[in-house]
Design an enzyme around this catalytic site. Structure first.
Site, PDB file in Angstrom:
ATOM      1  N   GLU A   2      -8.386   5.638  -1.168  1.00  0.00           N
ATOM      2  CA  GLU A   2      -7.112   4.978  -1.472  1.00  0.00           C
ATOM      3  C   GLU A   2      -7.324   3.940  -2.552  1.00  0.00           C
ATOM      4  OE1 GLU A   2      -4.962   3.120   1.778  1.00  0.00           O
ATOM      5  OE2 GLU A   2      -5.398   4.808   3.107  1.00  0.00           O
ATOM      6  N   GLU A  58      -9.877   2.948   7.916  1.00  0.00           N
ATOM      7  CA  GLU A  58      -9.854   1.482   8.023  1.00  0.00           C
ATOM      8  C   GLU A  58      -9.843   0.983   9.472  1.00  0.00           C
ATOM      9  OE1 GLU A  58      -6.757  -0.266   5.658  1.00  0.00           O
ATOM     10  OE2 GLU A  58      -7.429   0.676   3.812  1.00  0.00           O
TER      11      GLU A  58
HETATM   12  C1  FCB Z   1      -4.118   0.596   3.501  1.00  0.00           C
HETATM   13  C2  FCB Z   1      -3.661   1.663   4.457  1.00  0.00           C
HETATM   14  C3  FCB Z   1      -2.553   2.544   3.933  1.00  0.00           C
HETATM   15  C4  FCB Z   1      -1.554   1.763   3.118  1.00  0.00           C
HETATM   16  C5  FCB Z   1      -2.229   0.879   2.093  1.00  0.00           C
HETATM   17  C6  FCB Z   1      -1.285   0.086   1.232  1.00  0.00           C
HETATM   18  O1  FCB Z   1      -4.690  -0.459   4.204  1.00  0.00           O
HETATM   19  O2  FCB Z   1      -4.746   2.496   4.828  1.00  0.00           O
HETATM   20  O3  FCB Z   1      -1.984   3.219   5.022  1.00  0.00           O
HETATM   21  O4  FCB Z   1      -0.695   1.088   3.935  1.00  0.00           O
HETATM   22  O5  FCB Z   1      -3.104   0.006   2.736  1.00  0.00           O
END
Ligand code: FCB
Length: 448
Positions: free
Chosen positions: A352, A163
């Site tokens: 994620e 990110e």
């Molecule tokens: C993302 C991050 C991760 C975590 C989630 C909830 O943006 O990559 O580290 O904090 O959000």
């Protein structure tokens, strides 16, 4: 039953600063997050990652937990601050930790997915200008070389950045993440230098490389209002196309270049940069949590949306998680289909996806039905996308453990395993036990 393709990866993810702790041990030096979290008012409750989930000391416990949860892949990040010390020397003890982690994963048949940068820039580089400074990209490549030399014989899945949107725009424009700067021009520079760092690291790693972006569907509140439509275009530009287009297509989008022109963005782009940045990838990592529903009408300032600060989100009235993020599983389907339809195709990993809720422990149990439903609905969207032809190869729940949720500290829990922050005991939640069943069956049960 919704069956997933053979060999589908069922993983969970963490990041170094969020779980490791041991912040001043074995030669680790300071990162921007150590400094930022100690500044009053930056993190809820004044929490820091000094101890976090104590993963550094509980590595064996966590490896056993991964096996218990039937994971066949684990995504983690390496802490740059453990690998290179403030004198520029390689820290053997830091490398040893990640070697033990990788060996422990391989012994258990769990594929290591290694991320080189999950936001914890060594403070010595921030002092010299951080990501606003072009040579930080070269320092990142030098660090990459060290990690690569130590682990390339055992790690096949390398991710350069997690990110970069957050690392640049939340860190340097909104100032809500480390290093906490509110300097839009520096943020614009950081965007390009992070991508350059990706390109330089990619040229060291070679083919087994990927990058992870946080992607969103972006919808105008009123599709007939040109102001809302333009706000959605700008936000889509910053959140999605600013990252996908240079990496996958070798050019920045013209409209985003125009939006960022007042910040001198293009001044940082040198001949050859985009060739490096767009070298082929083995896969693309997608982090997905929610969607944006955007208006350009007066009502609030969103400092990270540089070039479009007056655009802001409006609730759709959907259920929200404890982060206040609207639950929009269909948005994941849309993001995946857009990648398939509008970009050169490559394998996708959902690196994620997950949700924070206010968990309660009753008789030692955490019956987090809301989180289980969140996973079920989003995995349903992934399955639908696969059925529609999108090449999704794996899914990583965020997160293996409750952890240090950046500016929210320990107040927000995302784990599929609960962490007691007094004893550091880990307890799989109902969602974790459910996820283990799904991973074991390689299939989602019928939704009931
Ligand atoms: C993302 C991050 C991760 C975590 C989630 C909830 O943006 O990559 O580290 O904090 O959000």
């Amino acid at each position: 039953m919704s069956v997933f393709p053979e060999g589908f990866l069922w993983g969970a993810a963490t990041a170094a600063y969020q779980v490791e702790g041991a912040a001043a041990e074995d030669g680790r030096c300071e990162s921007v997050w150590d400094v930022f979290s100690r500044q009053p008012g930056r993190v809820v409750n004044g929490d820091t990652g000094d101890v976090a989930a104590n993963h550094y000391h509980l590595l064996d416990v966590d490896l056993a937990l991964m096996s218990e949860l039937n994971l066949n892949a684990y995504r983690f990040s390496v802490s740059w601050s453990r690998i290179i010390d403030d004198d520029g020397a390689i820290n053997r003890k830091g490398l040893d930790f990640y070697e033990r982690l990788v060996d422990g994963l391989l012994d258990r048949g769990i594929a290591p997915f290694l991320t080189l940068y999950h936001w914890d820039l060594p403070q010595r580089h921030e002092i010299r200008g951080g990501w606003a400074q072009r040579d930080t990209a070269q320092h990142f490549a030098d660090y990459t070389q060290v990690v690569y030399d130590a682990l390339h014989d055992r790690v096949n899945n390398w991710t350069t950045l997690n990110e970069p949107y957050c690392a640049s725009l939340l860190g340097y424009a909104a100032g809500v993440h480390a290093p906490g700067r509110r300097e839009p021009r520096a943020a614009a520079a950081a965007v390009h230098h992070l991508l350059l760092g990706h390109g330089l690291a990619r040229s060291i790693i070679g083919d087994n490389v990927s990058v992870t972006f946080n992607l969103y569907p972006v919808d105008p509140v009123d599709p007939d209002d040109p102001i809302d439509v333009d706000a959605a275009r700008r936000v889509d530009g910053l959140q999605n196309r600013l990252w996908l287009d240079p990496v996958l297509c070798g050019r920045y989008p013209d409209d985003v270049l125009a939006d960022l022109a007042p910040l001198g963005f293009a001044d940082h782009i040198r001949p050859g940069d985009l060739t490096l940045i767009s070298a082929p990838l083995a896969a693309l990592g997608v982090n997905y949590y929610t969607g944006h529903h955007v208006t350009g009408q007066p009502g609030g300032i969103t400092p990270e949306w540089i070039g479009s600060e007056h655009a802001h989100n409006v609730s759709r009235g959907l259920p929200t998680t404890a982060m206040g993020w609207e639950e929009l599983p269909d948005g994941l389907f849309r993001v995946l289909n857009r990648l398939h339809d509008e970009y050169p195709r490559l394998p996708i990993h959902i690196t994620e996806n997950g949700a924070a809720y206010d968990d309660t422990v009753v008789d030692g149990k955490i019956e987090d039905h809301a989180r289980q439903r969140y996973f079920e609905q989003h995995l349903g969207a992934v399955h639908d996308a696969i059925q529609a032809g999108v090449d999704v190869r794996g899914y990583f729940a965020w997160s293996l453990l409750d952890n240090f949720e950046w500016a929210e500290g320990y107040a927000k829990r995302f784990g599929i395993a609960h962490v007691d922050f007094d004893t550091f005991a880990r307890t799989p939640k109902l969602s974790g036990r459910w996820y283990a069943t799904v991973a074991g069956a390689n299939a989602l049960p019928e939704q009931g």
